[in-house]
Design a protein around this motif. Structure first.
Motif, PDB file in Angstrom:
ATOM      1  N   UNK A 112     -42.862  26.117  24.385  1.00 52.72           N
ATOM      2  CA  UNK A 112     -41.722  27.018  24.591  1.00 52.72           C
ATOM      3  C   UNK A 112     -40.421  26.212  24.674  1.00 52.72           C
ATOM      4  N   UNK A 113     -40.456  25.062  25.338  1.00 52.53           N
ATOM      5  CA  UNK A 113     -39.260  24.210  25.387  1.00 52.53           C
ATOM      6  C   UNK A 113     -38.858  23.758  23.996  1.00 52.53           C
ATOM      7  N   UNK A 114     -39.835  23.428  23.182  1.00 55.47           N
ATOM      8  CA  UNK A 114     -39.563  23.001  21.808  1.00 55.47           C
ATOM      9  C   UNK A 114     -38.828  24.113  21.056  1.00 55.47           C
ATOM     10  N   UNK A 115     -39.251  25.351  21.288  1.00 52.67           N
ATOM     11  CA  UNK A 115     -38.628  26.498  20.637  1.00 52.67           C
ATOM     12  C   UNK A 115     -37.225  26.746  21.201  1.00 52.67           C
ATOM     13  N   UNK A 116     -37.103  26.652  22.523  1.00 46.46           N
ATOM     14  CA  UNK A 116     -35.813  26.945  23.150  1.00 46.46           C
ATOM     15  C   UNK A 116     -34.745  25.901  22.818  1.00 46.46           C
ATOM     16  N   UNK A 117     -35.150  24.680  22.499  1.00 44.55           N
ATOM     17  CA  UNK A 117     -34.183  23.626  22.207  1.00 44.55           C
ATOM     18  C   UNK A 117     -33.693  23.643  20.752  1.00 44.55           C
ATOM     19  N   UNK A 118     -34.145  24.587  19.969  1.00 46.63           N
ATOM     20  CA  UNK A 118     -33.732  24.616  18.571  1.00 46.63           C
ATOM     21  C   UNK A 118     -32.257  24.999  18.472  1.00 46.63           C
ATOM     22  N   UNK A 119     -31.506  24.421  17.542  1.00 50.74           N
ATOM     23  CA  UNK A 119     -30.099  24.817  17.340  1.00 50.74           C
ATOM     24  C   UNK A 119     -30.027  26.257  16.837  1.00 50.74           C
ATOM     25  N   UNK A 120     -29.090  27.021  17.382  1.00 50.03           N
ATOM     26  CA  UNK A 120     -28.944  28.424  16.985  1.00 50.03           C
ATOM     27  C   UNK A 120     -27.543  28.763  16.501  1.00 50.03           C
ATOM     28  N   UNK A 121     -26.620  27.786  16.549  1.00 47.94           N
ATOM     29  CA  UNK A 121     -25.251  28.066  16.102  1.00 47.94           C
ATOM     30  C   UNK A 121     -25.177  28.150  14.585  1.00 47.94           C
ATOM     31  N   UNK A 122     -24.229  28.918  14.089  1.00 53.30           N
ATOM     32  CA  UNK A 122     -24.052  29.075  12.646  1.00 53.30           C
ATOM     33  C   UNK A 122     -23.804  27.718  12.005  1.00 53.30           C
ATOM     34  N   UNK A 123     -24.505  27.458  10.916  1.00 49.14           N
ATOM     35  CA  UNK A 123     -24.352  26.197  10.204  1.00 49.14           C
ATOM     36  C   UNK A 123     -25.247  25.096  10.732  1.00 49.14           C
ATOM     37  N   UNK A 124     -25.849  25.303  11.926  1.00 41.02           N
ATOM     38  CA  UNK A 124     -26.727  24.273  12.487  1.00 41.02           C
ATOM     39  C   UNK A 124     -28.047  24.866  12.936  1.00 41.02           C
ATOM     40  N   UNK A 125     -28.404  26.002  12.361  1.00 40.17           N
ATOM     41  CA  UNK A 125     -29.643  26.662  12.763  1.00 40.17           C
ATOM     42  C   UNK A 125     -30.857  25.832  12.336  1.00 40.17           C
ATOM     43  N   UNK A 126     -31.911  25.894  13.148  1.00 43.78           N
ATOM     44  CA  UNK A 126     -33.164  25.229  12.822  1.00 43.78           C
ATOM     45  C   UNK A 126     -34.308  26.031  13.433  1.00 43.78           C
ATOM     46  N   UNK A 127     -35.461  25.927  12.809  1.00 37.93           N
ATOM     47  CA  UNK A 127     -36.599  26.691  13.292  1.00 37.93           C
ATOM     48  C   UNK A 127     -37.133  26.148  14.611  1.00 37.93           C
ATOM     49  N   UNK A 128     -37.035  24.834  14.816  1.00 40.49           N
ATOM     50  CA  UNK A 128     -37.590  24.204  16.006  1.00 40.49           C
ATOM     51  C   UNK A 128     -36.617  23.176  16.542  1.00 40.49           C
ATOM     52  N   UNK A 129     -36.836  22.733  17.784  1.00 38.22           N
ATOM     53  CA  UNK A 129     -36.000  21.711  18.381  1.00 38.22           C
ATOM     54  C   UNK A 129     -36.232  20.356  17.740  1.00 38.22           C
ATOM     55  N   UNK A 130     -35.200  19.548  17.684  1.00 34.45           N
ATOM     56  CA  UNK A 130     -35.307  18.221  17.099  1.00 34.45           C
ATOM     57  C   UNK A 130     -35.888  17.249  18.119  1.00 34.45           C
ATOM     58  N   UNK A 131     -36.573  16.199  17.667  1.00 33.01           N
ATOM     59  CA  UNK A 131     -37.157  15.222  18.591  1.00 33.01           C
ATOM     60  C   UNK A 131     -36.065  14.403  19.262  1.00 33.01           C
ATOM     61  N   UNK A 132     -36.364  13.781  20.395  1.00 32.79           N
ATOM     62  CA  UNK A 132     -35.389  12.893  21.040  1.00 32.79           C
ATOM     63  C   UNK A 132     -34.989  11.767  20.103  1.00 32.79           C
ATOM     64  N   UNK A 133     -33.799  11.232  20.323  1.00 31.41           N
ATOM     65  CA  UNK A 133     -33.272  10.190  19.440  1.00 31.41           C
ATOM     66  C   UNK A 133     -34.155   8.961  19.452  1.00 31.41           C
ATOM     67  N   UNK A 134     -34.286   8.310  18.270  1.00 28.76           N
ATOM     68  CA  UNK A 134     -35.058   7.078  18.177  1.00 28.76           C
ATOM     69  C   UNK A 134     -34.184   5.906  18.603  1.00 28.76           C
ATOM     70  N   UNK A 135     -34.778   4.744  18.647  1.00 31.32           N
ATOM     71  CA  UNK A 135     -34.030   3.539  18.986  1.00 31.32           C
ATOM     72  C   UNK A 135     -34.434   2.922  20.309  1.00 31.32           C
ATOM     73  N   UNK A 136     -35.312   3.615  21.081  1.00 26.46           N
ATOM     74  CA  UNK A 136     -35.707   3.076  22.371  1.00 26.46           C
ATOM     75  C   UNK A 136     -36.452   1.768  22.254  1.00 26.46           C
ATOM     76  N   UNK A 137     -37.306   1.651  21.226  1.00 27.11           N
ATOM     77  CA  UNK A 137     -38.090   0.423  21.064  1.00 27.11           C
ATOM     78  C   UNK A 137     -37.187  -0.769  20.760  1.00 27.11           C
ATOM     79  N   UNK A 138     -36.168  -0.557  19.919  1.00 24.79           N
ATOM     80  CA  UNK A 138     -35.265  -1.656  19.582  1.00 24.79           C
ATOM     81  C   UNK A 138     -34.445  -2.110  20.791  1.00 24.79           C
ATOM     82  N   UNK A 139     -34.240  -1.211  21.743  1.00 23.89           N
ATOM     83  CA  UNK A 139     -33.420  -1.556  22.896  1.00 23.89           C
ATOM     84  C   UNK A 139     -34.154  -2.260  24.006  1.00 23.89           C
ATOM     85  N   UNK A 140     -35.490  -2.340  23.915  1.00 27.15           N
ATOM     86  CA  UNK A 140     -36.258  -2.986  24.981  1.00 27.15           C
ATOM     87  C   UNK A 140     -36.020  -4.491  24.977  1.00 27.15           C
TER      88      UNK A 140
END
Length: 487
Positions: free
Chosen positions: A403-431
């Motif tokens: 349900x959180x995955x569904x609720x986090x989906x963009x709903x504004x005009x021009x940025x609509x998406x069916x599902x929420x996007x994953x968290x940003x990558x880059x954590x491994x490179x920052x370790x």
């Protein structure tokens, strides 16, 4: 700092401009990596956990289901004062089932019938069990069983373990058990960081934020706090499930053998053992040949077991070939358990070897008790209720996660998406390098010990890398907007 600020989402009633002027707190590289791993594992492994929870929930009712379906065979109509001899009961069972070899006999106690188990080659690892009223000697029925389990219990057990797909189906349950502990520990750490960042009291880790506006924040609160409440139980299910899985379970058994911490073997050798004083008499008549089809041997062996202190329900297993000792094992798996075993020479009644549960290595004891608790047996009905609550709670956590995955989906005009996007990558490179030098060997070791964890983790990394490459190529392919005049 509030939960809203930590998440980076605009607070209720706060304008977008104000949110942009006050950016959310940036997570550490470790938190970013853990968040992304928790997201991907939750999305991709949750279906396996969903099936495991549903089938496990169904399995919790097997004792009541067995009584409803097979009560006339498993229990007696009336408890008598004096049971018939085992020789008489085994003879009645053999008359009702002339084929096959007797593999085990479990004498009836209280209102339980005596079970005489027959092995037949065409049944494979299953058996025919004939049920005998120990007080009348009458056969009450017969079932095709699997290590003592009734057909209904066997069906539900197979559904939970392998979805009735055999060895191939066992992969699903091993994947679920391999990732359950990762998701639980990762979720607890992420919720702890979020709540500590908001200066919330520790007690708030166990209570959802009911003041949060309806939406992803409220769903997250229920998802996380329910997971915290269930954490210990889910970690237990993960650990015990892995001990009998196909690949991780084999590695666990190898480890126990290497540490000499497995279940002790019971020697069946009878050379040089004399008959005990006063023992060996054939009180019930008939020729005692010491073979599985010698009815008198069962009374002789049972009498020796009772003299040796094996009280309560027991199971007598004849030797696979003549000249070897028979095994008598206590089979009371309800706390406090009784699991002592002895080897008995069937014609003389001499005890040739003994293995007491109290003398088992600690890991072997814990493994045995863990299996019984996982099956809902160790603490009786209380154990069943706890397992059912864990299964229902896990189902809720999974539903709230999606349900959180569904609720986090963009709903504004021009940025609509069916599902929420994953968290940003880059954590491994920052370790830092120190974390990588420690973390990589630990991850490799876990991937070796839990093969399905290692394989699926590698799959996640490959998929994530491919998606990253595709996303970068798409960004490069986008046309560059011309700069406005006069800039």
């Amino acid at each position: 700092m509030s939960v809203t600020e930590l998440s980076g989402d605009p607070a209720p009633g706060t304008s977008t401009a104000a949110s942009a002027a006050r950016p959310g707190r940036q997570p550490t590289p470790f938190a970013a990596l853990l968040t992304r791993l928790h997201f991907y594992a939750g999305i991709l492994v949750a279906p396996f956990l969903l099936v495991a929870a549903l089938t496990g929930l169904a399995y919790t009712i097997t004792p009541q289901l067995d009584q409803a379906l097979y009560g006339d065979r498993l229990t007696v109509a009336a408890v008598g004062d004096q049971p018939k001899t085992l020789a008489q009961q085994v003879t009645a069972a053999r008359a009702a089932h002339p084929d096959g070899t007797i593999a085990a006999v479990a004498p009836g106690t209280g209102d339980r019938t005596t079970q005489v188990v027959f092995s037949l080659e065409e049944l494979g690892d299953k058996q025919h069990t004939v049920y005998v009223d120990p007080y009348t000697g009458e056969v009450t029925g017969q079932l095709t069983t699997w290590f003592g389990s009734t057909p209904a219990t066997t069906w539900l057990d197979d559904l939970h373990r392998n979805l009735h797909l055999g060895e191939v189906g066992r992969h699903y349950s091993e994947i679920a058990a391999s990732w359950l502990w990762v998701l639980v520990l990762g979720g607890v750490v992420l919720w702890w960081r979020r709540r500590s960042a908001t200066r919330a009291r520790t007690a708030h880790l166990l209570v959802p934020d009911l003041t949060a506006r309806k939406g992803v924040r409220r769903t997250r609160g229920w998802h996380a706090t329910t997971g915290v409440w269930l954490a210990v139980g889910l970690l237990f299910l993960s650990a015990t499930g892995l001990t009998w899985s196909r690949y991780a379970g084999a590695n666990f058994s190898t480890g126990l053998d290497t540490l000499r911490a497995g279940t002790p073997a019971l020697s069946a050798t009878v050379d040089g053992v004399a008959a005990p004083a006063g023992g060996g008499e054939h009180q019930h008549g008939g020729a005692d040949t010491g073979t599985a089809d010698s009815p008198a041997s069962y009374d002789n062996v049972l009498a020796s077991a009772r003299r040796a202190g094996l009280s309560g329900p027991v199971e007598i297993s004849p030797a696979a070939e003549p000249g070897l000792a028979w095994t008598v094992a206590q089979v009371d798996n309800t706390w406090p358990v009784a699991k002592d075993r002895i080897a008995v020479e069937p014609t003389t009644g001499a005890v040739t070897a003994r293995s007491d549960f109290a003398d088992w290595p600690l890991l072997a004891q814990l493994s045995s008790l863990g299996i019984q608790a996982h099956m809902g047996i160790l603490f009786g009905p209380v154990n069943q209720v706890l397992l059912a609550a864990l299964a229902l709670g896990l189902l809720c956590v999974i539903v709230w996660g999606y349900r959180m995955w569904w609720q986090r989906r963009p709903t504004r005009a021009g940025r609509r998406a069916r599902l929420g996007s994953p968290p940003a990558r880059g954590g491994l490179r920052g370790l830092p390098w120190s974390a990588l030098l420690l973390g990589v060997p630990i991850t490799l070791a876990l991937g070796w010990a839990l093969p399905w964890f290692g394989v699926t983790l590698l799959g996640f990394l490959v998929v994530d890398l491919v998606l990253g490459v595709v996303a970068r190529r798409r960004r490069r392919a986008l046309p560059v907007s011309p700069a406005p005049a006069g800039s």
